[in-house]
Design an enzyme around this catalytic site. Structure first.
Site, PDB file in Angstrom:
ATOM      1  N   MET A  48      85.401  37.377 -12.315  1.00 20.56           N
ATOM      2  CA  MET A  48      85.005  36.128 -11.672  1.00 20.56           C
ATOM      3  C   MET A  48      84.091  36.454 -10.477  1.00 20.56           C
ATOM      4  O   MET A  48      83.937  35.647  -9.566  1.00 20.56           O
ATOM      5  CB  MET A  48      86.234  35.337 -11.231  1.00 20.56           C
ATOM      6  CG  MET A  48      87.092  34.946 -12.437  1.00 20.56           C
ATOM      7  SD  MET A  48      88.082  33.464 -12.204  1.00 20.56           S
ATOM      8  CE  MET A  48      89.155  33.970 -10.903  1.00 20.56           C
ATOM      9  N   GLN A  92      98.928  39.091 -16.331  1.00 18.13           N
ATOM     10  CA  GLN A  92      97.736  38.569 -16.998  1.00 18.13           C
ATOM     11  C   GLN A  92      97.360  39.468 -18.175  1.00 18.13           C
ATOM     12  O   GLN A  92      97.012  38.996 -19.259  1.00 18.13           O
ATOM     13  CB  GLN A  92      96.572  38.478 -16.003  1.00 18.13           C
ATOM     14  CG  GLN A  92      95.228  38.237 -16.671  1.00 18.13           C
ATOM     15  CD  GLN A  92      94.105  37.991 -15.696  1.00 18.13           C
ATOM     16  OE1 GLN A  92      93.916  36.877 -15.245  1.00 18.13           O
ATOM     17  NE2 GLN A  92      93.343  39.021 -15.376  1.00 18.13           N
ATOM     18  N   SER A 132      89.469  40.284  -4.659  1.00 10.82           N
ATOM     19  CA  SER A 132      88.435  39.431  -4.052  1.00 10.82           C
ATOM     20  C   SER A 132      89.039  38.561  -2.963  1.00 10.82           C
ATOM     21  O   SER A 132      88.358  38.129  -2.046  1.00 10.82           O
ATOM     22  CB  SER A 132      87.802  38.546  -5.122  1.00 10.82           C
ATOM     23  OG  SER A 132      87.464  39.323  -6.236  1.00 10.82           O
ATOM     24  N   GLN A 157      94.901  46.555 -13.725  1.00  8.05           N
ATOM     25  CA  GLN A 157      96.367  46.705 -13.749  1.00  8.05           C
ATOM     26  C   GLN A 157      97.043  45.845 -12.674  1.00  8.05           C
ATOM     27  O   GLN A 157      98.209  45.497 -12.791  1.00  8.05           O
ATOM     28  CB  GLN A 157      96.668  48.194 -13.514  1.00  8.05           C
ATOM     29  CG  GLN A 157      98.099  48.556 -13.317  1.00  8.05           C
ATOM     30  CD  GLN A 157      98.761  48.963 -14.630  1.00  8.05           C
ATOM     31  OE1 GLN A 157      98.070  49.337 -15.580  1.00  8.05           O
ATOM     32  NE2 GLN A 157     100.062  48.874 -14.694  1.00  8.05           N
ATOM     33  N   HIS A 189      86.766  46.632  -9.885  1.00  4.85           N
ATOM     34  CA  HIS A 189      85.931  46.209 -11.027  1.00  4.85           C
ATOM     35  C   HIS A 189      85.007  47.356 -11.454  1.00  4.85           C
ATOM     36  O   HIS A 189      84.821  47.608 -12.639  1.00  4.85           O
ATOM     37  CB  HIS A 189      85.037  45.016 -10.632  1.00  4.85           C
ATOM     38  CG  HIS A 189      85.784  43.769 -10.286  1.00  4.85           C
ATOM     39  ND1 HIS A 189      85.802  43.246  -9.016  1.00  4.85           N
ATOM     40  CD2 HIS A 189      86.521  42.924 -11.054  1.00  4.85           C
ATOM     41  CE1 HIS A 189      86.519  42.132  -9.012  1.00  4.85           C
ATOM     42  NE2 HIS A 189      86.967  41.911 -10.226  1.00  4.85           N
TER      43      HIS A 189
HETATM   44  O1  PAF Z   1      91.177  38.507 -13.619  1.00 10.11           O
HETATM   45  C1  PAF Z   1      90.179  37.754 -13.564  1.00 10.11           C
HETATM   46  O2  PAF Z   1      89.219  37.992 -12.833  1.00 10.11           O
HETATM   47  C2  PAF Z   1      90.153  36.505 -14.425  1.00 10.11           C
HETATM   48  O3  PAF Z   1      91.427  35.969 -14.575  1.00 10.11           O
HETATM   49  C3  PAF Z   1      89.475  36.722 -15.791  1.00 10.11           C
HETATM   50  C4  PAF Z   1      90.247  37.704 -16.661  1.00 10.11           C
HETATM   51  C5  PAF Z   1      88.054  37.205 -15.611  1.00 10.11           C
HETATM   52  C6  PAF Z   1      89.427  35.376 -16.539  1.00 10.11           C
HETATM   53  O4  PAF Z   1      88.715  34.414 -15.838  1.00 10.11           O
END
Ligand code: PAF
Length: 282
Positions: A30, A155, A188, A150, A37
């Site tokens: 996002m 999620q 973030s 992780q 990332h």
């Molecule tokens: O972890 C995230 O940044 C979000 O939940 C994702 C997996 C990009 C989905 O919008």
């Protein structure tokens, strides 16, 4: 790096790459990228031929609309970082491109009990929104492998379950949580904290570490209580949960046995910002 805002030219490009037997690795984000990332991008580059990243702030996964409004954006810096780390493709779609008929989903993803425990309990609807967007992104990108952080362990489990049903060909991998010097998991959301709170927020990591060190010595209810105290005494306003779970199922456990791998997970608020973290225990 090639930037695509629309699906049709992106898919044409990806289709050609697939015809040349190239494997695509995909890192959905996002935006407001940090080293966590980038480490996923690096892993993808190491293991696949093409690395694609998406930046899309998905409105359907924010159970708190205020959180969506406040979600930080730093597109120029993100593009700079992705180029610096040799990302091949950036997909930067509009809301209309992702949800051309509106963002209401007709699918209810069957996530079982994972939907309503821990994050799911405190953020109703969140995981349906996550699955909706990841399902859509996977249908567009058709990657060989997708990488997830992780830090968002639940999620990862939820997306794995959704992908087993809807995208069984995609391999899903996780990358380790990267941490600031005081142990705070990179996120973030950290940028919304003052310097003081950011320093104090390292308490979640210290509490998880305390659990890990004492898991064979202190009873689980006592461990959770002492870890909560550590977090609250460091300046946090509220704890949603500190839980010790079976890491394959996320079922909470009440005692340690040698056959079960465990994970500790926590969510707590400081300066109105909700932080989550976890640590594999045994
Ligand atoms: O972890 C995230 O940044 C979000 O939940 C994702 C997996 C990009 C989905 O919008």
């Amino acid at each position: 790096m090639i930037l695509f805002k629309e699906i049709a030219p992106l898919q044409k490009w990806l289709y050609q790459a697939k015809n040349e037997q190239k494997k695509t690795g995909f890192v959905p984000t996002m935006g407001f990228l940090h080293e966590g990332h980038i480490s996923l991008i690096e892993q993808s580059r190491h293991e696949t031929d093409i690395t694609a990243c998406s930046i899309f702030v998905n409105p359907t996964q924010f159970n708190d609309p205020g959180d969506f409004e406040k979600y930080p954006v730093a597109l120029e810096k993100d593009i700079y970082l992705l180029e610096k780390h040799h990302t091949d493709i950036l997909f930067l779609p509009s809301v209309h491109e992702i949800y051309p008929s509106g963002s209401h989903s007709s699918i209810h993803y069957n996530l079982g009990y994972l939907e309503n425990i821990l994050e799911g309990f405190y953020r109703p609807g969140h995981f349906q929104g996550v699955c909706q967007v990841v399902d859509r992104l996977l249908a567009i990108m058709k990657p060989h492998t997708m990488w997830l952080g992780q830090k968002d362990y639940q999620q990862y489990m939820v997306i794995k379950k959704m992908a087993e049903d809807y995208h069984p060909d995609v391999t899903i991998k996780t990358g380790n949580t990267l941490r600031e010097a005081n142990g705070l998991a990179m996120s973030s959301r950290n940028m919304r904290l003052t310097r003081d709170a950011r320093e104090k927020a390292g308490a979640i990591y210290r509490a998880l570490l305390f659990i890990k060190k004492n898991i064979h010595v202190v009873e689980i209810p006592e461990l959770k209580m002492r870890a909560s105290d550590m977090i609250m005494h460091s300046g946090f306003a509220k704890i949603d949960y500190i839980e010790i779970c079976n890491s394959s199922t996320l079922h909470p456990v009440t005692h340690v046995d040698n056959d079960t791998t465990l994970i500790a997970l926590a969510a707590a608020f400081i300066e109105g910002v909700r932080l989550i973290d976890n640590m594999q225990l045994v």
